[in-house]
Design a protein around this motif. Structure first.
Motif, PDB file in Angstrom:
ATOM      1  N   GLY A  10       5.361  15.588  -5.755  1.00  0.00           N
ATOM      2  CA  GLY A  10       5.860  14.777  -5.106  1.00  0.00           C
ATOM      3  C   GLY A  10       5.262  13.009  -5.788  1.00  0.00           C
ATOM      4  O   GLY A  10       6.164  12.398  -4.089  1.00  0.00           O
ATOM      5  N   THR A  11       4.701  12.852  -5.644  1.00  0.00           N
ATOM      6  CA  THR A  11       4.095  11.129  -6.173  1.00  0.00           C
ATOM      7  C   THR A  11       5.400  10.226  -6.990  1.00  0.00           C
ATOM      8  O   THR A  11       5.979  11.609  -8.189  1.00  0.00           O
ATOM      9  N   ILE A  12       5.419  10.642  -7.041  1.00  0.00           N
ATOM     10  CA  ILE A  12       6.413   9.196  -8.388  1.00  0.00           C
ATOM     11  C   ILE A  12       6.072   9.631 -10.063  1.00  0.00           C
ATOM     12  O   ILE A  12       6.382  10.272 -10.640  1.00  0.00           O
ATOM     13  N   ARG A  13       4.843   8.980  -9.771  1.00  0.00           N
ATOM     14  CA  ARG A  13       4.232   8.855 -11.568  1.00  0.00           C
ATOM     15  C   ARG A  13       4.146  11.148 -11.583  1.00  0.00           C
ATOM     16  O   ARG A  13       4.038  11.006 -12.990  1.00  0.00           O
ATOM     17  N   GLY A  14       3.260  11.712 -10.828  1.00  0.00           N
ATOM     18  CA  GLY A  14       3.774  13.013 -10.583  1.00  0.00           C
ATOM     19  C   GLY A  14       5.007  13.610 -11.323  1.00  0.00           C
ATOM     20  O   GLY A  14       4.450  14.492 -12.000  1.00  0.00           O
ATOM     21  N   ASP A  15       5.803  13.309 -10.600  1.00  0.00           N
ATOM     22  CA  ASP A  15       7.117  14.026 -10.800  1.00  0.00           C
ATOM     23  C   ASP A  15       7.469  13.599 -11.938  1.00  0.00           C
ATOM     24  O   ASP A  15       8.206  13.933 -12.846  1.00  0.00           O
ATOM     25  N   PHE A  16       7.144  12.220 -12.361  1.00  0.00           N
ATOM     26  CA  PHE A  16       8.093  11.829 -13.350  1.00  0.00           C
ATOM     27  C   PHE A  16       7.882  11.032 -14.903  1.00  0.00           C
ATOM     28  O   PHE A  16       7.251  10.415 -15.829  1.00  0.00           O
ATOM     29  N   GLY A  17       5.650  10.424 -15.164  1.00  0.00           N
ATOM     30  CA  GLY A  17       5.329  10.129 -15.212  1.00  0.00           C
ATOM     31  C   GLY A  17       4.994  10.808 -16.537  1.00  0.00           C
ATOM     32  O   GLY A  17       5.150  12.331 -16.948  1.00  0.00           O
ATOM     33  N   PHE A  18       4.883  10.092 -18.122  1.00  0.00           N
ATOM     34  CA  PHE A  18       3.811  11.042 -19.215  1.00  0.00           C
ATOM     35  C   PHE A  18       3.444  12.132 -19.152  1.00  0.00           C
ATOM     36  O   PHE A  18       2.492  11.304 -18.198  1.00  0.00           O
ATOM     37  N   LYS A  19       2.311  12.778 -19.455  1.00  0.00           N
ATOM     38  CA  LYS A  19       1.507  13.648 -19.248  1.00  0.00           C
ATOM     39  C   LYS A  19       0.989  13.853 -20.886  1.00  0.00           C
ATOM     40  O   LYS A  19       0.070  14.879 -20.884  1.00  0.00           O
TER      41      LYS A  19
ATOM     42  N   ALA B 242       0.826  -1.012   0.423  1.00  0.00           N
ATOM     43  CA  ALA B 242       0.495   0.057   0.011  1.00  0.00           C
ATOM     44  C   ALA B 242       0.801   1.248  -0.141  1.00  0.00           C
ATOM     45  O   ALA B 242       0.459   2.368  -0.934  1.00  0.00           O
ATOM     46  N   ARG B 243       2.193   1.246   0.862  1.00  0.00           N
ATOM     47  CA  ARG B 243       2.682   2.558   0.989  1.00  0.00           C
ATOM     48  C   ARG B 243       3.528   2.868  -0.634  1.00  0.00           C
ATOM     49  O   ARG B 243       3.352   4.578  -1.119  1.00  0.00           O
ATOM     50  N   VAL B 244       4.131   1.602  -1.390  1.00  0.00           N
ATOM     51  CA  VAL B 244       4.735   1.909  -2.732  1.00  0.00           C
ATOM     52  C   VAL B 244       3.210   2.518  -3.487  1.00  0.00           C
ATOM     53  O   VAL B 244       3.928   3.225  -4.426  1.00  0.00           O
ATOM     54  N   ARG B 245       1.982   1.808  -3.650  1.00  0.00           N
ATOM     55  CA  ARG B 245       1.750   2.428  -4.117  1.00  0.00           C
ATOM     56  C   ARG B 245       0.884   3.645  -4.067  1.00  0.00           C
ATOM     57  O   ARG B 245       1.009   4.655  -4.850  1.00  0.00           O
ATOM     58  N   ASP B 246       1.303   4.048  -2.771  1.00  0.00           N
ATOM     59  CA  ASP B 246       0.872   5.652  -2.826  1.00  0.00           C
ATOM     60  C   ASP B 246       2.316   6.439  -2.950  1.00  0.00           C
ATOM     61  O   ASP B 246       1.817   7.939  -3.555  1.00  0.00           O
ATOM     62  N   LEU B 247       2.791   6.357  -2.982  1.00  0.00           N
ATOM     63  CA  LEU B 247       4.383   6.824  -3.705  1.00  0.00           C
ATOM     64  C   LEU B 247       3.971   6.916  -4.795  1.00  0.00           C
ATOM     65  O   LEU B 247       4.275   8.868  -5.301  1.00  0.00           O
ATOM     66  N   LEU B 248       3.295   5.985  -5.382  1.00  0.00           N
ATOM     67  CA  LEU B 248       3.397   6.010  -7.110  1.00  0.00           C
ATOM     68  C   LEU B 248       2.730   7.047  -7.549  1.00  0.00           C
ATOM     69  O   LEU B 248       2.725   7.728  -8.403  1.00  0.00           O
ATOM     70  N   GLY B 249       1.329   7.223  -6.972  1.00  0.00           N
ATOM     71  CA  GLY B 249       0.154   7.266  -7.171  1.00  0.00           C
ATOM     72  C   GLY B 249      -0.109   6.961  -8.565  1.00  0.00           C
ATOM     73  O   GLY B 249      -0.737   5.974  -8.432  1.00  0.00           O
ATOM     74  N   PRO B 250      -1.810   7.351  -8.650  1.00  0.00           N
ATOM     75  CA  PRO B 250      -2.891   7.551  -9.597  1.00  0.00           C
ATOM     76  C   PRO B 250      -1.808   6.589 -10.714  1.00  0.00           C
ATOM     77  O   PRO B 250      -0.800   7.202 -11.479  1.00  0.00           O
ATOM     78  N   THR B 251      -2.018   5.448 -11.484  1.00  0.00           N
ATOM     79  CA  THR B 251      -2.359   4.706 -12.177  1.00  0.00           C
ATOM     80  C   THR B 251      -1.526   5.921 -13.319  1.00  0.00           C
ATOM     81  O   THR B 251      -0.843   5.717 -14.221  1.00  0.00           O
ATOM     82  N   ASP B 252      -2.976   7.001 -13.720  1.00  0.00           N
ATOM     83  CA  ASP B 252      -2.764   8.169 -14.870  1.00  0.00           C
ATOM     84  C   ASP B 252      -2.356   8.876 -14.712  1.00  0.00           C
ATOM     85  O   ASP B 252      -2.492   9.758 -13.270  1.00  0.00           O
ATOM     86  N   SER B 253      -0.764   9.087 -14.878  1.00  0.00           N
ATOM     87  CA  SER B 253       0.399  10.221 -14.380  1.00  0.00           C
ATOM     88  C   SER B 253      -0.255  11.432 -14.802  1.00  0.00           C
ATOM     89  O   SER B 253       0.037  11.926 -13.682  1.00  0.00           O
ATOM     90  N   THR B 254      -1.272  11.570 -15.182  1.00  0.00           N
ATOM     91  CA  THR B 254      -2.028  12.752 -15.564  1.00  0.00           C
ATOM     92  C   THR B 254      -2.560  13.456 -14.203  1.00  0.00           C
ATOM     93  O   THR B 254      -2.242  14.492 -14.062  1.00  0.00           O
TER      94      THR B 254
END
Length: 144
Positions: free
Chosen positions: A101-110, A84-96
């Motif tokens: 501050g989440t991994i996907r928010g900071d590094f995912g495609f937009k 659960a903690r890793v999934r919180d750190l990653l953020g939602p599957t959809d990076s947009t």
């Protein structure tokens, strides 16, 4: 709290953008322990198994093509409530939709690939983690 081990796959976008170390550092800063780590080129067979829930969908060939663009890095990560903690750190599957501050928010495609090119896959349950760890790591490759 319970001690768990989860699977994380650094997807080809993370490998190509050379952010695997940066993201791995975030996991380590949370106190998680690396129990296995390796680089893999994913076969059609392992992708069909891993994505069996979407293998019959018309978009699966594009998922397979993306996951074979570059190697992936498989990580076995251990910690208290790590799934659960890793999934919180990653953020939602959809990076947009992922907050800064989440991994996907900071590094995912937009853009249109934001659900696929989203840095990492992470197991979503204890049962999934057990199956996925066995899929990507051979016996003895995850160190207790």
């Amino acid at each position: 709290m319970s001690l768990e081990t989860t699977l994380i796959l650094f997807k080809p976008d993370a490998v190509e953008k050379k952010i695997v170390g940066t993201v791995l550092s975030r996991f380590e800063q949370e106190g998680f322990r690396i129990r296995g780590l390796k680089v893999l080129a994913l076969s059609d067979e392992i992708l069909a198994e891993h994505y069996s829930h979407i293998a019959d969908k018309p978009f699966f060939p594009s998922v397979r093509e993306f996951m074979q663009e570059a190697p992936v890095v498989a990580l076995a990560l251990e910690g208290e409530d790590v799934i659960a903690r890793v999934r919180d750190l990653l953020g939602p599957t959809d990076s947009t939709q992922a907050a800064a501050g989440t991994i996907r928010g900071d590094f995912g495609f937009k853009d249109g690939d934001a659900k696929m090119r989203n840095v990492c896959h992470a197991s979503d349950s204890v049962e999934a983690a057990e199956a996925e760890l066995k899929r990507f790591f051979n016996e003895g490759e995850v160190i207790a």
